[in-house]
Design a protein around this motif. Sequence first.
Motif, PDB file in Angstrom:
ATOM      1  N   GLY A   4     -62.711  53.732 103.916  1.00  0.00           N
ATOM      2  CA  GLY A   4     -63.268  55.086 103.388  1.00  0.00           C
ATOM      3  C   GLY A   4     -64.651  55.461 103.760  1.00  0.00           C
ATOM      4  N   GLU A   5     -65.081  56.640 103.712  1.00  0.00           N
ATOM      5  CA  GLU A   5     -66.516  57.108 103.802  1.00  0.00           C
ATOM      6  C   GLU A   5     -67.219  57.494 102.621  1.00  0.00           C
ATOM      7  N   ILE A   6     -68.589  57.132 102.375  1.00  0.00           N
ATOM      8  CA  ILE A   6     -69.485  57.318 101.009  1.00  0.00           C
ATOM      9  C   ILE A   6     -70.234  58.648 101.474  1.00  0.00           C
ATOM     10  N   TYR A   7     -70.047  59.689 100.717  1.00  0.00           N
ATOM     11  CA  TYR A   7     -70.827  60.831 100.735  1.00  0.00           C
ATOM     12  C   TYR A   7     -71.764  61.012  99.489  1.00  0.00           C
ATOM     13  N   ASN A   8     -73.123  61.679  99.862  1.00  0.00           N
ATOM     14  CA  ASN A   8     -74.012  61.982  98.871  1.00  0.00           C
ATOM     15  C   ASN A   8     -74.400  60.630  97.694  1.00  0.00           C
ATOM     16  N   ARG A   9     -74.322  59.397  98.502  1.00  0.00           N
ATOM     17  CA  ARG A   9     -74.379  58.124  97.658  1.00  0.00           C
ATOM     18  C   ARG A   9     -75.647  58.089  97.143  1.00  0.00           C
ATOM     19  N   ASP A  10     -76.773  58.429  97.531  1.00  0.00           N
ATOM     20  CA  ASP A  10     -78.225  58.233  96.859  1.00  0.00           C
ATOM     21  C   ASP A  10     -78.305  59.246  96.140  1.00  0.00           C
ATOM     22  N   SER A  11     -77.905  60.526  96.222  1.00  0.00           N
ATOM     23  CA  SER A  11     -78.144  61.606  95.186  1.00  0.00           C
ATOM     24  C   SER A  11     -77.196  61.426  93.923  1.00  0.00           C
ATOM     25  N   PHE A  12     -76.064  60.791  94.226  1.00  0.00           N
ATOM     26  CA  PHE A  12     -75.091  60.519  93.090  1.00  0.00           C
ATOM     27  C   PHE A  12     -75.714  59.410  91.968  1.00  0.00           C
ATOM     28  N   LEU A  13     -76.357  58.305  92.813  1.00  0.00           N
ATOM     29  CA  LEU A  13     -76.710  57.021  92.129  1.00  0.00           C
ATOM     30  C   LEU A  13     -77.977  57.475  91.236  1.00  0.00           C
ATOM     31  N   ALA A  14     -78.781  58.527  91.905  1.00  0.00           N
ATOM     32  CA  ALA A  14     -80.139  58.965  91.488  1.00  0.00           C
ATOM     33  C   ALA A  14     -79.898  59.776  89.983  1.00  0.00           C
ATOM     34  N   ASN A  15     -78.705  60.543  90.130  1.00  0.00           N
ATOM     35  CA  ASN A  15     -78.512  61.297  88.786  1.00  0.00           C
ATOM     36  C   ASN A  15     -78.121  60.237  87.739  1.00  0.00           C
ATOM     37  N   ILE A  16     -77.298  59.396  88.187  1.00  0.00           N
ATOM     38  CA  ILE A  16     -76.862  58.554  86.877  1.00  0.00           C
ATOM     39  C   ILE A  16     -78.043  57.683  86.574  1.00  0.00           C
ATOM     40  N   ARG A  17     -79.116  57.307  87.423  1.00  0.00           N
ATOM     41  CA  ARG A  17     -80.214  56.478  86.731  1.00  0.00           C
ATOM     42  C   ARG A  17     -81.098  57.554  85.782  1.00  0.00           C
TER      43      ARG A  17
END
Length: 234
Positions: A4-17
Amino acid sequence: MPKGEIYNRDSFLANIRVKVGGISPEIPVEKPNWSVSPQRNVLRGASQDELVQLLSDQCTQIHTDFFITTVDDLPSKLIEVFGFYEAESIVYSDDSRFSDYGIEQYLIEKKAFKWDNESREKSIEQSEKADIGITFSDITLAESGTVVLLNNPGQGRSVSLLPEKYIAIIPKSSIVKRMTQATDIINQQVKNNETIASSVNFITGPSNSADIEMNLVVGVHGPVRAAYIVIEDR
């Protein structure tokens, strides 16, 4: 099956942080300064010999055979345990301690298979077929009778998981009180910038499960028998 491919990983993790308090990879998490640490009072003052006795006592509770020997007598003790377990095929981890403690030559003569990380599929296959898997313990928890394996590339988790029987060779100096001291050791390795194992395995005797109607079943997902051999350090 395609990966599978991961999309918007950095923005997703940044939002969680942000949601959990603004942490970031650049800011290390600080360890809390606890006002009390009752876990450090457990077995306070226990000597190394007392920890060995506690480990021995715990082995009776976790259905594990317990032996103690010296470095010089380790080969003969292994012969005794192999006979006890009727071992024909053996697999052992790629660990320099087998040579350091003078037992690798004996294992070679027994045509034991040494874990080969360059040929993992073959090593796993040999582990599946083996009567006995042998590893050295890196840390040993006296309170629970738990062997801790820091899985470096030569360790091979299959060695302790797939054979019908498992032997842990335990240097006496590896025995600590409980989980508290084990995490202290690993935490210090992190502070020292040492190479940390990709996984840490905690093994408490043979495989046990009591999930089905609270009936104890041994060997559901691992070895059906286990032995600990404690060796006095040089």
